[in-house]
Scaffold this motif. Structure first.
Motif, PDB file in Angstrom:
ATOM      1  N   ARG A 110       0.814  -1.214   0.000  1.00 34.66           N
ATOM      2  CA  ARG A 110       0.000   0.000   0.000  1.00 34.66           C
ATOM      3  C   ARG A 110       0.849   1.266   0.000  1.00 34.66           C
ATOM      4  O   ARG A 110       0.415   2.300  -0.504  1.00 34.66           O
ATOM      5  CB  ARG A 110      -0.916   0.019   1.223  1.00 34.66           C
ATOM      6  CG  ARG A 110      -2.039  -0.962   1.095  1.00 34.66           C
ATOM      7  CD  ARG A 110      -3.051  -0.782   2.190  1.00 34.66           C
ATOM      8  NE  ARG A 110      -4.168  -1.692   1.986  1.00 34.66           N
ATOM      9  CZ  ARG A 110      -4.782  -2.335   2.940  1.00 34.66           C
ATOM     10  NH1 ARG A 110      -4.417  -2.171   4.194  1.00 34.66           N
ATOM     11  NH2 ARG A 110      -5.774  -3.138   2.665  1.00 34.66           N
ATOM     12  N   ASP A 111       2.048   1.205   0.586  1.00 35.71           N
ATOM     13  CA  ASP A 111       2.858   2.422   0.686  1.00 35.71           C
ATOM     14  C   ASP A 111       4.315   2.246   0.252  1.00 35.71           C
ATOM     15  O   ASP A 111       5.119   3.156   0.418  1.00 35.71           O
ATOM     16  CB  ASP A 111       2.802   2.978   2.112  1.00 35.71           C
ATOM     17  CG  ASP A 111       3.155   1.939   3.165  1.00 35.71           C
ATOM     18  OD1 ASP A 111       3.756   0.910   2.837  1.00 35.71           O
ATOM     19  OD2 ASP A 111       2.806   2.172   4.336  1.00 35.71           O
ATOM     20  N   THR A 112       4.650   1.115  -0.316  1.00 37.06           N
ATOM     21  CA  THR A 112       6.008   0.850  -0.794  1.00 37.06           C
ATOM     22  C   THR A 112       5.921   0.394  -2.244  1.00 37.06           C
ATOM     23  O   THR A 112       5.125  -0.496  -2.556  1.00 37.06           O
ATOM     24  CB  THR A 112       6.662  -0.275   0.047  1.00 37.06           C
ATOM     25  OG1 THR A 112       6.656   0.123   1.417  1.00 37.06           O
ATOM     26  CG2 THR A 112       8.083  -0.541  -0.405  1.00 37.06           C
ATOM     27  N   PRO A 113       6.708   0.999  -3.143  1.00 34.95           N
ATOM     28  CA  PRO A 113       6.692   0.526  -4.529  1.00 34.95           C
ATOM     29  C   PRO A 113       6.984  -0.980  -4.566  1.00 34.95           C
ATOM     30  O   PRO A 113       7.848  -1.481  -3.850  1.00 34.95           O
ATOM     31  CB  PRO A 113       7.817   1.322  -5.196  1.00 34.95           C
ATOM     32  CG  PRO A 113       7.957   2.551  -4.353  1.00 34.95           C
ATOM     33  CD  PRO A 113       7.635   2.106  -2.945  1.00 34.95           C
ATOM     34  N   SER A 114       6.222  -1.699  -5.396  1.00 34.32           N
ATOM     35  CA  SER A 114       6.362  -3.147  -5.440  1.00 34.32           C
ATOM     36  C   SER A 114       6.189  -3.656  -6.864  1.00 34.32           C
ATOM     37  O   SER A 114       5.549  -3.019  -7.693  1.00 34.32           O
ATOM     38  CB  SER A 114       5.335  -3.797  -4.515  1.00 34.32           C
ATOM     39  OG  SER A 114       4.036  -3.376  -4.873  1.00 34.32           O
ATOM     40  N   ILE A 115       6.762  -4.837  -7.101  1.00 35.06           N
ATOM     41  CA  ILE A 115       6.646  -5.487  -8.402  1.00 35.06           C
ATOM     42  C   ILE A 115       6.037  -6.864  -8.182  1.00 35.06           C
ATOM     43  O   ILE A 115       6.503  -7.624  -7.343  1.00 35.06           O
ATOM     44  CB  ILE A 115       8.021  -5.656  -9.067  1.00 35.06           C
ATOM     45  CG1 ILE A 115       8.712  -4.309  -9.246  1.00 35.06           C
ATOM     46  CG2 ILE A 115       7.881  -6.367 -10.418  1.00 35.06           C
ATOM     47  CD1 ILE A 115      10.159  -4.427  -9.679  1.00 35.06           C
ATOM     48  N   TYR A 116       5.010  -7.161  -8.961  1.00 39.06           N
ATOM     49  CA  TYR A 116       4.454  -8.507  -8.955  1.00 39.06           C
ATOM     50  C   TYR A 116       5.087  -9.247 -10.116  1.00 39.06           C
ATOM     51  O   TYR A 116       4.914  -8.865 -11.270  1.00 39.06           O
ATOM     52  CB  TYR A 116       2.932  -8.476  -9.091  1.00 39.06           C
ATOM     53  CG  TYR A 116       2.302  -9.837  -8.949  1.00 39.06           C
ATOM     54  CD1 TYR A 116       2.134 -10.399  -7.691  1.00 39.06           C
ATOM     55  CD2 TYR A 116       1.896 -10.568 -10.052  1.00 39.06           C
ATOM     56  CE1 TYR A 116       1.566 -11.652  -7.529  1.00 39.06           C
ATOM     57  CE2 TYR A 116       1.315 -11.815  -9.906  1.00 39.06           C
ATOM     58  CZ  TYR A 116       1.169 -12.348  -8.646  1.00 39.06           C
ATOM     59  OH  TYR A 116       0.600 -13.588  -8.480  1.00 39.06           O
ATOM     60  N   LEU A 117       5.835 -10.269  -9.813  1.00 37.28           N
ATOM     61  CA  LEU A 117       6.506 -11.077 -10.816  1.00 37.28           C
ATOM     62  C   LEU A 117       5.668 -12.320 -11.049  1.00 37.28           C
ATOM     63  O   LEU A 117       5.567 -13.188 -10.186  1.00 37.28           O
ATOM     64  CB  LEU A 117       7.919 -11.434 -10.353  1.00 37.28           C
ATOM     65  CG  LEU A 117       8.797 -12.200 -11.315  1.00 37.28           C
ATOM     66  CD1 LEU A 117       8.842 -11.522 -12.681  1.00 37.28           C
ATOM     67  CD2 LEU A 117      10.198 -12.304 -10.739  1.00 37.28           C
ATOM     68  N   ARG A 118       5.053 -12.376 -12.199  1.00 31.46           N
ATOM     69  CA  ARG A 118       4.112 -13.444 -12.524  1.00 31.46           C
ATOM     70  C   ARG A 118       4.752 -14.427 -13.497  1.00 31.46           C
ATOM     71  O   ARG A 118       5.360 -14.023 -14.474  1.00 31.46           O
ATOM     72  CB  ARG A 118       2.894 -12.813 -13.160  1.00 31.46           C
ATOM     73  CG  ARG A 118       1.845 -13.750 -13.606  1.00 31.46           C
ATOM     74  CD  ARG A 118       0.738 -12.964 -14.279  1.00 31.46           C
ATOM     75  NE  ARG A 118      -0.508 -13.495 -13.807  1.00 31.46           N
ATOM     76  CZ  ARG A 118      -1.653 -12.859 -13.891  1.00 31.46           C
ATOM     77  NH1 ARG A 118      -1.708 -11.650 -14.390  1.00 31.46           N
ATOM     78  NH2 ARG A 118      -2.750 -13.423 -13.468  1.00 31.46           N
ATOM     79  N   GLY A 119       4.628 -15.711 -13.218  1.00 30.31           N
ATOM     80  CA  GLY A 119       5.158 -16.743 -14.102  1.00 30.31           C
ATOM     81  C   GLY A 119       4.083 -17.302 -15.015  1.00 30.31           C
ATOM     82  O   GLY A 119       3.025 -17.706 -14.534  1.00 30.31           O
ATOM     83  N   CYS A 148       0.030  -4.030  -6.891  1.00 30.35           N
ATOM     84  CA  CYS A 148       1.439  -3.627  -6.981  1.00 30.35           C
ATOM     85  C   CYS A 148       1.624  -2.448  -7.928  1.00 30.35           C
ATOM     86  O   CYS A 148       0.803  -2.187  -8.793  1.00 30.35           O
ATOM     87  CB  CYS A 148       2.286  -4.808  -7.450  1.00 30.35           C
ATOM     88  SG  CYS A 148       2.271  -6.164  -6.250  1.00 30.35           S
ATOM     89  N   SER A 149       2.737  -1.769  -7.765  1.00 32.12           N
ATOM     90  CA  SER A 149       3.063  -0.616  -8.596  1.00 32.12           C
ATOM     91  C   SER A 149       3.334  -1.022 -10.031  1.00 32.12           C
ATOM     92  O   SER A 149       3.111  -0.258 -10.961  1.00 32.12           O
ATOM     93  CB  SER A 149       4.317   0.084  -8.073  1.00 32.12           C
ATOM     94  OG  SER A 149       4.260   0.292  -6.694  1.00 32.12           O
ATOM     95  N   ARG A 150       3.841  -2.233 -10.192  1.00 31.70           N
ATOM     96  CA  ARG A 150       4.285  -2.695 -11.507  1.00 31.70           C
ATOM     97  C   ARG A 150       4.158  -4.224 -11.550  1.00 31.70           C
ATOM     98  O   ARG A 150       4.278  -4.893 -10.540  1.00 31.70           O
ATOM     99  CB  ARG A 150       5.743  -2.266 -11.655  1.00 31.70           C
ATOM    100  CG  ARG A 150       6.452  -2.695 -12.879  1.00 31.70           C
ATOM    101  CD  ARG A 150       7.817  -2.021 -12.875  1.00 31.70           C
ATOM    102  NE  ARG A 150       8.768  -2.813 -13.619  1.00 31.70           N
ATOM    103  CZ  ARG A 150      10.064  -2.637 -13.563  1.00 31.70           C
ATOM    104  NH1 ARG A 150      10.578  -1.721 -12.780  1.00 31.70           N
ATOM    105  NH2 ARG A 150      10.859  -3.377 -14.275  1.00 31.70           N
ATOM    106  N   THR A 151       3.923  -4.744 -12.752  1.00 30.88           N
ATOM    107  CA  THR A 151       3.839  -6.192 -12.952  1.00 30.88           C
ATOM    108  C   THR A 151       4.730  -6.586 -14.115  1.00 30.88           C
ATOM    109  O   THR A 151       4.781  -5.887 -15.115  1.00 30.88           O
ATOM    110  CB  THR A 151       2.396  -6.622 -13.273  1.00 30.88           C
ATOM    111  OG1 THR A 151       1.558  -6.270 -12.186  1.00 30.88           O
ATOM    112  CG2 THR A 151       2.304  -8.112 -13.501  1.00 30.88           C
TER     113      THR A 151
END
Length: 119
Positions: free
Chosen positions: A61-70, A88-91
């Motif tokens: 919610r308050d930290t940039p994050s990346i969802y790494l999807r396989g 997430c901020s980015r996927t």
């Protein structure tokens, strides 16, 4: 006939346990030996309550994050990955199984480095 998604079965104590062969194929399908064998050995049963738990804080919610999807991830049925990615901020989607940090550790490190650099 094999099941498409990972299956957890209750053990004698009611905890959810993964069958080693199923876990190997679905969690670590593109991970080499002996890393996959060791990863399966480290798996422990979990109480079913983990699925109903409410965290006290969620970093996405308050930290940039990346969802790494396989693309070959067979552990989490749709639409949950879409929901997780939306938080997430980015996927990024890679041609991996569920555990790219074990099958492609240098690429994961590069992704983290690029994210830290803002690229």
């Amino acid at each position: 006939m094999s099941r498409r998604w990972l299956l957890a079965m209750p053990d004698a104590d009611g905890r959810l346990r993964l069958a080693p062969d199923d876990a190997r194929a679905k969690l670590y399908g593109d991970v080499g030996e002996p890393a996959a064998t060791r990863a399966v050995e480290l798996l422990r049963p979990e109480p079913p309550s983990i699925f109903g738990a409410t965290p006290t804080h969620v970093s996405w919610r308050d930290t940039p994050s990346i969802y790494l999807r396989g693309r070959r991830d067979r552990t989490i049925a749709t639409p949950l990955p879409d929901r997780f990615a939306g938080r997430c901020s980015r996927t990024e989607t890679w041609d991996t199984s569920h555990s790219p940090y074990l099958s492609h550790p240098a690429a994961v490190a590069d992704l983290i480095q690029r994210a830290g650099d803002g690229s």
